[in-house]
Motif scaffolding. Sequence first.
Motif, short mmCIF file in Angstrom:
data_model
loop_
_atom_site.label_atom_id
_atom_site.label_comp_id
_atom_site.label_asym_id
_atom_site.label_seq_id
_atom_site.Cartn_x
_atom_site.Cartn_y
_atom_site.Cartn_z
N SER A 23 0.83 -1.21 0.00
CA SER A 23 0.00 0.00 0.00
C SER A 23 0.86 1.26 0.00
O SER A 23 0.50 2.26 -0.63
CB SER A 23 -0.96 0.00 1.18
OG SER A 23 -0.25 0.14 2.40
N GLN A 24 1.99 1.23 0.68
CA GLN A 24 2.89 2.39 0.69
C GLN A 24 3.58 2.57 -0.66
O GLN A 24 3.72 3.70 -1.13
CB GLN A 24 3.94 2.24 1.80
CG GLN A 24 3.37 2.31 3.20
CD GLN A 24 2.78 3.67 3.50
OE1 GLN A 24 3.37 4.70 3.22
NE2 GLN A 24 1.58 3.67 4.07
N LEU A 25 4.00 1.48 -1.29
CA LEU A 25 4.70 1.57 -2.57
C LEU A 25 3.78 1.91 -3.74
O LEU A 25 4.22 2.48 -4.73
CB LEU A 25 5.46 0.27 -2.85
CG LEU A 25 6.66 0.04 -1.94
CD1 LEU A 25 7.19 -1.38 -2.11
CD2 LEU A 25 7.74 1.05 -2.20
N LEU A 26 2.50 1.57 -3.62
CA LEU A 26 1.55 1.92 -4.68
C LEU A 26 1.44 3.43 -4.85
O LEU A 26 1.15 3.90 -5.95
CB LEU A 26 0.18 1.31 -4.39
CG LEU A 26 0.03 -0.16 -4.73
CD1 LEU A 26 -1.31 -0.69 -4.26
CD2 LEU A 26 0.20 -0.41 -6.22
N LYS A 27 1.71 4.18 -3.81
CA LYS A 27 1.69 5.64 -3.91
C LYS A 27 2.76 6.13 -4.89
O LYS A 27 2.63 7.21 -5.47
CB LYS A 27 1.95 6.27 -2.55
CG LYS A 27 0.87 5.99 -1.54
CD LYS A 27 1.24 6.55 -0.18
CE LYS A 27 0.22 6.14 0.87
NZ LYS A 27 0.62 6.61 2.22
N TYR A 28 3.81 5.34 -5.08
CA TYR A 28 4.90 5.70 -5.99
C TYR A 28 4.81 4.94 -7.32
O TYR A 28 5.75 4.97 -8.11
CB TYR A 28 6.25 5.42 -5.33
CG TYR A 28 6.45 6.22 -4.06
CD1 TYR A 28 6.84 7.54 -4.12
CD2 TYR A 28 6.23 5.64 -2.82
CE1 TYR A 28 7.01 8.29 -2.97
CE2 TYR A 28 6.39 6.38 -1.66
CZ TYR A 28 6.78 7.70 -1.74
OH TYR A 28 6.94 8.44 -0.60
N GLY A 29 3.72 4.22 -7.53
CA GLY A 29 3.53 3.51 -8.78
C GLY A 29 4.22 2.16 -8.84
O GLY A 29 4.41 1.61 -9.92
N ILE A 30 4.61 1.61 -7.70
CA ILE A 30 5.28 0.31 -7.65
C ILE A 30 4.32 -0.71 -7.04
O ILE A 30 3.88 -0.55 -5.91
CB ILE A 30 6.57 0.38 -6.82
CG1 ILE A 30 7.52 1.42 -7.41
CG2 ILE A 30 7.24 -0.99 -6.72
CD1 ILE A 30 8.71 1.74 -6.52
#
Length: 62
Positions: free
Chosen positions: A21-28
């Motif tokens: 969920s944290q990395l999805l903010k950066y498109g990963i």
Amino acid sequence: MSWQHGFPQGLSRATFYRHRSQLLKYGIDISVPSNVSRLPIRVKTVEVAALEAPDWYRRKYG
């Protein structure tokens, strides 16, 4: 980082989804396996040459 290099995550389920969920903010999206065989290899050549101090530079002692 382990996902980027193609290694197994080895995280608990809750930790995996927290990181996701944290990395999805950066498109990963770490739920999609990373294909390390198609990652580009970047090689940068840096040429090094000796330099001299400019004429206006003077070192003062004392």
